[in-house]
Design an enzyme around this catalytic site. Structure first.
Site, PDB file in Angstrom:
ATOM      1  N   HIS A 227       0.804  -1.231   0.000  1.00 28.24           N
ATOM      2  CA  HIS A 227       0.000   0.000   0.000  1.00 28.24           C
ATOM      3  C   HIS A 227       0.837   1.280   0.000  1.00 28.24           C
ATOM      4  CE1 HIS A 227       0.962  -0.010   4.286  1.00 28.24           C
ATOM      5  NE2 HIS A 227       0.723   1.284   4.256  1.00 28.24           N
TER       6      HIS A 227
HETATM    7  C1  UD1 Z   1      -2.021   5.894   5.037  1.00 21.36           C
HETATM    8  C2  UD1 Z   1      -0.735   6.476   5.602  1.00 21.36           C
HETATM    9  C3  UD1 Z   1       0.321   5.395   5.676  1.00 21.36           C
HETATM   10  C4  UD1 Z   1      -0.187   4.188   6.429  1.00 21.36           C
HETATM   11  C5  UD1 Z   1      -1.497   3.719   5.849  1.00 21.36           C
HETATM   12  C6  UD1 Z   1      -2.081   2.620   6.672  1.00 21.36           C
HETATM   13  C7  UD1 Z   1      -0.293   8.839   5.081  1.00 21.36           C
HETATM   14  C8  UD1 Z   1       0.494   9.758   4.240  1.00 21.36           C
HETATM   15  N1  UD1 Z   1      -0.210   7.528   4.744  1.00 21.36           N
HETATM   16  O1  UD1 Z   1      -1.742   5.461   3.717  1.00 21.36           O
HETATM   17  O2  UD1 Z   1       1.468   5.898   6.332  1.00 21.36           O
HETATM   18  O3  UD1 Z   1       0.769   3.177   6.332  1.00 21.36           O
HETATM   19  O4  UD1 Z   1      -2.433   4.799   5.829  1.00 21.36           O
HETATM   20  O5  UD1 Z   1      -2.957   1.834   5.952  1.00 21.36           O
HETATM   21  O6  UD1 Z   1      -0.954   9.249   6.007  1.00 21.36           O
HETATM   22  N2  UD1 Z   1      -9.040   4.767   0.612  1.00 21.36           N
HETATM   23  C9  UD1 Z   1     -10.328   4.324   0.528  1.00 21.36           C
HETATM   24  N3  UD1 Z   1     -10.987   4.081   1.710  1.00 21.36           N
HETATM   25  C10 UD1 Z   1     -10.425   4.221   2.927  1.00 21.36           C
HETATM   26  C11 UD1 Z   1      -9.107   4.681   2.983  1.00 21.36           C
HETATM   27  C12 UD1 Z   1      -8.422   4.955   1.819  1.00 21.36           C
HETATM   28  O7  UD1 Z   1     -10.884   4.170  -0.547  1.00 21.36           O
HETATM   29  O8  UD1 Z   1     -11.078   3.969   3.950  1.00 21.36           O
HETATM   30  C13 UD1 Z   1      -8.319   5.057  -0.666  1.00 21.36           C
HETATM   31  C14 UD1 Z   1      -8.626   6.459  -1.195  1.00 21.36           C
HETATM   32  O9  UD1 Z   1      -8.631   6.381  -2.592  1.00 21.36           O
HETATM   33  C15 UD1 Z   1      -7.423   7.251  -0.737  1.00 21.36           C
HETATM   34  C16 UD1 Z   1      -6.305   6.213  -0.821  1.00 21.36           C
HETATM   35  O10 UD1 Z   1      -6.913   5.001  -0.424  1.00 21.36           O
HETATM   36  O11 UD1 Z   1      -7.178   8.364  -1.547  1.00 21.36           O
HETATM   37  C17 UD1 Z   1      -5.122   6.523   0.055  1.00 21.36           C
HETATM   38  O12 UD1 Z   1      -5.535   6.737   1.410  1.00 21.36           O
HETATM   39  P1  UD1 Z   1      -4.608   7.589   2.400  1.00 21.36           P
HETATM   40  O13 UD1 Z   1      -5.192   7.553   3.748  1.00 21.36           O
HETATM   41  O14 UD1 Z   1      -4.282   8.898   1.800  1.00 21.36           O
HETATM   42  O15 UD1 Z   1      -3.234   6.814   2.359  1.00 21.36           O
HETATM   43  P2  UD1 Z   1      -2.915   5.288   2.680  1.00 21.36           P
HETATM   44  O16 UD1 Z   1      -2.266   4.688   1.474  1.00 21.36           O
HETATM   45  O17 UD1 Z   1      -4.083   4.613   3.244  1.00 21.36           O
HETATM   46  N1  UDP Z   2      -3.986  -5.298   8.804  1.00 18.00           N
HETATM   47  C1  UDP Z   2      -5.280  -5.802   8.934  1.00 18.00           C
HETATM   48  N2  UDP Z   2      -5.922  -6.214   7.802  1.00 18.00           N
HETATM   49  C2  UDP Z   2      -5.353  -6.187   6.572  1.00 18.00           C
HETATM   50  C3  UDP Z   2      -4.030  -5.678   6.460  1.00 18.00           C
HETATM   51  C4  UDP Z   2      -3.378  -5.228   7.596  1.00 18.00           C
HETATM   52  O1  UDP Z   2      -5.823  -5.850  10.041  1.00 18.00           O
HETATM   53  O2  UDP Z   2      -6.004  -6.585   5.600  1.00 18.00           O
HETATM   54  C5  UDP Z   2      -3.303  -4.826  10.013  1.00 18.00           C
HETATM   55  C6  UDP Z   2      -1.964  -5.477  10.252  1.00 18.00           C
HETATM   56  O3  UDP Z   2      -2.111  -6.686  10.969  1.00 18.00           O
HETATM   57  C7  UDP Z   2      -1.233  -4.426  11.059  1.00 18.00           C
HETATM   58  C8  UDP Z   2      -1.776  -3.131  10.491  1.00 18.00           C
HETATM   59  O4  UDP Z   2      -3.004  -3.461   9.835  1.00 18.00           O
HETATM   60  O5  UDP Z   2      -1.578  -4.491  12.419  1.00 18.00           O
HETATM   61  C9  UDP Z   2      -0.812  -2.553   9.488  1.00 18.00           C
HETATM   62  O6  UDP Z   2      -1.440  -1.510   8.806  1.00 18.00           O
HETATM   63  P1  UDP Z   2      -0.965  -0.992   7.384  1.00 18.00           P
HETATM   64  O7  UDP Z   2      -0.179  -2.044   6.707  1.00 18.00           O
HETATM   65  O8  UDP Z   2      -2.197  -0.493   6.699  1.00 18.00           O
HETATM   66  O9  UDP Z   2      -0.102   0.287   7.744  1.00 18.00           O
HETATM   67  P2  UDP Z   2       1.400   0.516   8.259  1.00 18.00           P
HETATM   68  O10 UDP Z   2       1.664  -0.391   9.400  1.00 18.00           O
HETATM   69  O11 UDP Z   2       2.306   0.294   7.092  1.00 18.00           O
HETATM   70  O12 UDP Z   2       1.401   1.953   8.630  1.00 18.00           O
END
Ligand code: UD1
Ligand code: UDP
Length: 378
Positions: A227
Site C-alpha cells: 500500500h
Molecule cells: C495511510 C498512511 C500510511 C499508512 C497507511 C495505513 C499517510 C500519508 N499515509 O496510507 O502511512 O501506512 O495509511 O494503511 O498518512 N481509501 C479508501 N478508503 C479508505 C481509505 C483509503 O478508498 O477507507 C483510498 C482512497 O482512494 C485514498 C487512498 O486510499 O485516496 C489513500 O488513502 P490515504 O489515507 O491517503 O493513504 P494510505 O495509502 O491509506
Molecule cells: N492489517 C489488517 N488487515 C489487513 C491488512 C493489515 O488488520 O487486511 C493490520 C496489520 O495486521 C497491522 C496493520 O493493519 O496491524 C498494518 O497496517 P498498514 O499495513 O495499513 O499500515 P502501516 O503499518 O504500514 O502503517
C-alpha cells in the site's frame, strides 16, 4: 484534591486503531485520566476503520472529523482545522499521536499551535528517505513533541543523534522531587503494537476461521500486502511487484488482502489482469484474521511497517518490498530481508526465505501502561 488529567488520542488510519486498543484497555487502570478519542476520518470504509472498533471493542470516537480522502495538502489542512476545534472545546492536558500518518502530523500541529503538550507514540523511527510522506510526518511530529515515546533502542539513538537530550532509557520516570523537568523527554517504552499483538493473538486463535474459509494449510501459502505510496502509485513498481507475486503463485497460493489505495491503483494503472488473476486477491481483512494469516504463512511479503513487525512477532520470515526500512532491527536479526522492487530478487529471496536467528527487543507488552504512567506523572 487530585486534578483529572485529560488526554486526547488522535487516530485516523487502520494501524492507528490497532495501536489505540491497548491504550483504551490500559486507561481503565488510571482513574485520574480522562481519555477522549478523535477520529480524523482519514480511513473511512468499513474494512479500514469500523471493523477495528467493532472487533477490538474500542469506544465510539468522541469526535469523528470526517476528513475523508483528498490530496494530502487539502486533507491535512482540513484535519488540522477540525482537530483544533475539538482541542479548543476539550482543553486537554496532553495530546497523544501515533505513528507517522497525515493524521499524526495534523494532530501534532494542531496541538502545538494551541500550546498543548504532544506525546508521540512510535517516536524516533527513521527510514532516512525524506521522499516518503511518512518520514516527513514522523520527523516533524517528533519536533513538536514534548514526550517522545520510542519503541526500540534504535529509535532512542536516532533522537539522541538529532540532539534530543533528556533521555530515559528504561521507560521509568526518575524525576526526583524538586528536579526540574526538561522537555522533550525521550523514553524507550517498547512497541505498542507488541501489546496489541500479545493481547489479540490469543483471541484470533480461538475466533478466526480464515484459514478454513480460504482452505489454507499452515506454511502452505505466501501472504502479501502492498500500500506504500512509492509502490502503489507507480505503474512500474506496482507492476513489478505483482509480476513477482504472480510468479511465486506457481509454487503456492499468494493470499493478497488488497488495501483500498492499491485496489484503485491496480485499476487505474491498468496492471495486466493475467498477473492479478494468478493471486488470491481478497478484501482487507479484520485484525484477528490478519494475525492468523500472518502466523500461518510460509513467508510474508509486504511494504507495511506494522506487518514487518508482526511477521517478527509471529516468527515468520518477511520479505520487505522496499529499498529501506525503519525497522532495521528485524533485518539485522535475520527475520526480514529488504528485496527492493526487483522482480528476480523478490522471487529468489522469497523462495530462499528462512527463519532468523536473532531477536529484537520490542518491550514487554506493557507499553500502553508505561505511556499512561508518564502522562499521569508529568
Ligand atoms: C495511510 C498512511 C500510511 C499508512 C497507511 C495505513 C499517510 C500519508 N499515509 O496510507 O502511512 O501506512 O495509511 O494503511 O498518512 N481509501 C479508501 N478508503 C479508505 C481509505 C483509503 O478508498 O477507507 C483510498 C482512497 O482512494 C485514498 C487512498 O486510499 O485516496 C489513500 O488513502 P490515504 O489515507 O491517503 O493513504 P494510505 O495509502 O491509506
Ligand atoms: N492489517 C489488517 N488487515 C489487513 C491488512 C493489515 O488488520 O487486511 C493490520 C496489520 O495486521 C497491522 C496493520 O493493519 O496491524 C498494518 O497496517 P498498514 O499495513 O495499513 O499500515 P502501516 O503499518 O504500514 O502503517
Amino acid at each position: 484534591m487530585k486534578k483529572n488529567i485529560k488526554v486526547v488520542s488522535i487516530v485516523g488510519t487502520r494501524p492507528q486503531f490497532i495501536k489505540l486498543a491497548p491504550v483504551c484497555r490500559a486507561v481503565r487502570k488510571f482513574p485520574a485520566l480522562k481519555h477522549i478519542i478523535v477520529h480524523t476520518g482519514q480511513h473511512y470504509d468499513y474494512a479500514m476503520s469500523k471493523i477495528f472498533f467493532d472487533e477490538l471493542m474500542l469506544p465510539r470516537p468522541d469526535y469523528h472529523l470526517e476528513a475523508g480522502s483528498a490530496r494530502y495538502q487539502r486533507q491535512t489542512a482540513l484535519m488540522i482545522s477540525r482537530i483544533e476545534r475539538a482541542l479548543i472545546k476539550e482543553q486537554p492536558d496532553w495530546v497523544l499521536v501515533y505513528g507517522d500518518t497525515d493524521s499524526t502530523l495534523a494532530g501534532a500541529i494542531a496541538a502545538a499551535k494551541k500550546c498543548i503538550p504532544v506525546a508521540h507514540v512510535e517516536a524516533g523511527l527513521r527510514s532516512f528517505n525524506t521522499k516518503m510522506p511518512e518520514e516527513v510526518n514522523r520527523r516533524l511530529t517528533d519536533t513538536f513533541s514534548s514526550l517522545l515515546l520510542c519503541p526500540t533502542v534504535t529509535a532512542v539513538r536516532n533522537l539522541r543523534r538529532e540532539g534530543m537530550s533528556c533521555v530515559l532509557n528504561d521507560g521509568t520516570l526518575r524525576l526526583a522531587g524538586g528536579h526540574r523537568k526538561r522537555y522533550p523527554i525521550v523514553a524507550n517504552v517498547g512497541d505498542i503494537m507488541y501489546d496489541a499483538y500479545l493481547f489479540s493473538i490469543k483471541i484470533a486463535q480461538s475466533s478466526s476461521d480464515i484459514l478454513s474459509a480460504l482452505t489454507l494449510n499452515e506454511r502452505g501459502y505466501y501472504l502479501a500486502t502492498i500500500h506504500r505510496a512509492e509502490n502503489a502509485d507507480s505503474k512500474e513498481r506496482l507492476g513489478t511487484i505483482i509480476r513477482a507475486l504472480a510468479a511465486l503463485a506457481a509454487d503456492k497460493p499468494v493470499i493478497f488482502p488488497v488495501h483500498l489505495r492499491t485496489r484503485k491503483m491496480i485499476r487505474s494503472l491498468s496492471i495486466p489482469r493475467r498477473f492479478i488473476r494468478a493471486l488470491r486477491c481478497i478484501d482487507p481483512v479484520g485484525y484477528f484474521d490478519m494475525l492468523m494469516l500472518e502466523k500461518n504463512a510460509g513467508v510474508i511479503l509486504t511494504d507495511s511497517g506494522g506487518v514487518q513487525k508482526e511477521a517478527f512477532f509471529a516468527r515468520v520470515p518477511c520479505v520487505t518490498l522496499r529499498d529501506e526500512t525503519e525497522w532495521g532491527e528485524t533485518v539485522k536479526a535475520g527475520w526480514n530481508v529488504l528485496a527492493g522492487v526487483d522482480e528476480k530478487r523478490i522471487r529468489s529471496i522469497a523462495r530462499k526465505a528462512h527463519r532468523g536467528r536473532g531477536t529484537v527487543d520490542f518491550g514487554d507488552g506493557r507499553t500502553s501502561q508505561k505511556i499512561l504512567r508518564f502522562i499521569e506523572k508529568l
